[in-house]
Design an enzyme around this catalytic site. Structure first.
Site, PDB file in Angstrom:
ATOM      1  N   ASP A 155       0.873  -1.178   0.000  1.00  9.32           N
ATOM      2  CA  ASP A 155       0.000   0.000   0.000  1.00  9.32           C
ATOM      3  C   ASP A 155       0.912   1.230   0.000  1.00  9.32           C
ATOM      4  OD1 ASP A 155       0.913   0.272   2.605  1.00  9.32           O
ATOM      5  OD2 ASP A 155      -1.064   0.259   3.537  1.00  9.32           O
ATOM      6  N   CYS A 187       3.177  -3.135   4.093  1.00  7.62           N
ATOM      7  CA  CYS A 187       2.296  -2.025   4.472  1.00  7.62           C
ATOM      8  C   CYS A 187       2.981  -1.327   5.651  1.00  7.62           C
ATOM      9  CB  CYS A 187       0.859  -2.489   4.758  1.00  7.62           C
ATOM     10  SG  CYS A 187       0.593  -3.429   6.262  1.00  7.62           S
ATOM     11  N   THR A 207       2.598  -1.556   9.000  1.00 11.38           N
ATOM     12  CA  THR A 207       3.010  -2.493  10.050  1.00 11.38           C
ATOM     13  C   THR A 207       3.261  -3.901   9.516  1.00 11.38           C
ATOM     14  OG1 THR A 207       0.702  -3.064  10.418  1.00 11.38           O
ATOM     15  CG2 THR A 207       1.633  -1.297  11.810  1.00 11.38           C
ATOM     16  N   HIS A 258       9.644 -24.021   8.783  1.00 12.35           N
ATOM     17  CA  HIS A 258       8.541 -24.669   9.505  1.00 12.35           C
ATOM     18  C   HIS A 258       7.178 -24.460   8.863  1.00 12.35           C
ATOM     19  CE1 HIS A 258      10.744 -24.992  13.647  1.00 12.35           C
ATOM     20  NE2 HIS A 258      11.490 -25.408  12.634  1.00 12.35           N
ATOM     21  N   HIS A 275       6.551 -30.948   9.867  1.00 14.53           N
ATOM     22  CA  HIS A 275       5.958 -29.659   9.484  1.00 14.53           C
ATOM     23  C   HIS A 275       5.007 -29.814   8.298  1.00 14.53           C
ATOM     24  CE1 HIS A 275       8.675 -27.888  12.305  1.00 14.53           C
ATOM     25  NE2 HIS A 275       9.729 -28.357  11.650  1.00 14.53           N
TER      26      HIS A 275
HETATM   27  C1  RB5 Z   1      -1.958   2.731   6.475  1.00 11.50           C
HETATM   28  O1  RB5 Z   1      -2.012   3.950   7.127  1.00 11.50           O
HETATM   29  C2  RB5 Z   1      -1.739   1.615   7.488  1.00 11.50           C
HETATM   30  O2  RB5 Z   1      -2.867   1.458   8.278  1.00 11.50           O
HETATM   31  C3  RB5 Z   1      -1.408   0.319   6.774  1.00 11.50           C
HETATM   32  O3  RB5 Z   1      -0.287   0.504   5.986  1.00 11.50           O
HETATM   33  C4  RB5 Z   1      -1.091  -0.860   7.657  1.00 11.50           C
HETATM   34  O4  RB5 Z   1      -0.145  -0.550   8.620  1.00 11.50           O
HETATM   35  C5  RB5 Z   1      -2.236  -1.601   8.197  1.00 11.50           C
HETATM   36  O5  RB5 Z   1      -2.100  -2.670   8.816  1.00 11.50           O
END
Ligand code: RB5
Length: 144
Positions: free
Chosen positions: A11, A68, A70, A101, A136
């Site tokens: 993203d 993304c 996180t 695994h 596994h």
């Molecule tokens: C985008 O702002 C953020 O929410 C997305 O990149 C991600 O971290 C969501 O899990």
């Protein structure tokens, strides 16, 4: 291994890290399939996880890298697809174990959580480590 096509998708929050990883992977000899996003404008991460799942399902790529902010949202979205085993990794140990695994076929990274060097090392571990099979394999079977 170099020669295989690696799919990348992110993203907006992961866009810069994805671009950096794409360029590094090309330098390493991999063929890169960039599924977007193509800039910093806000987009929805499930749409890019869906693109990744489709690329893996149709055989356009065998392995994938999702990014993304996180890594959490895009990994959740990817794992809703049958046949996708997406591992959210923050270091080389989790990346290596996701292959040994879990036979992960997609790695998810958080661009707001780790830096470029850790991301590259994690992807390198992910791409160079084989699945151990054995006990596994039975567990992987149960996932599907
Ligand atoms: C985008 O702002 C953020 O929410 C997305 O990149 C991600 O971290 C969501 O899990």
């Amino acid at each position: 291994m170099p020669g295989d096509s690696i799919a990348l998708a992110s993203d907006h929050a992961g866009f810069e890290l994805k671009a950096s990883l794409a360029s590094w992977l090309r330098d390493e000899g991999y063929e890169v399939l960039d599924l977007g996003t193509t800039g910093p404008d806000s987009v929805d991460y499930p749409d890019y996880a869906d693109r990744m799942a489709e690329a893996i399902r149709t055989g356009r790529a065998r392995r994938g890298v999702l990014v993304c902010g996180t890594g959490i949202g895009i990994s959740i979205a990817a794992n809703r697809h049958r046949g996708i085993r997406c591992a959210l990794c923050h270091d080389t140990t989790s990346a290596r174990l996701s292959r040994q695994h879990n036979d992960a076929n997609v790695i998810a990274l958080g661009a707001r959580m780790i830096g470029d060097a850790v991301a590259r090392d994690s992807v390198a571990a992910f791409l160079s480590t084989a699945f151990e099979g054995g006990r596994h394999a039975r567990r992987i079977e149960k996932l599907s």
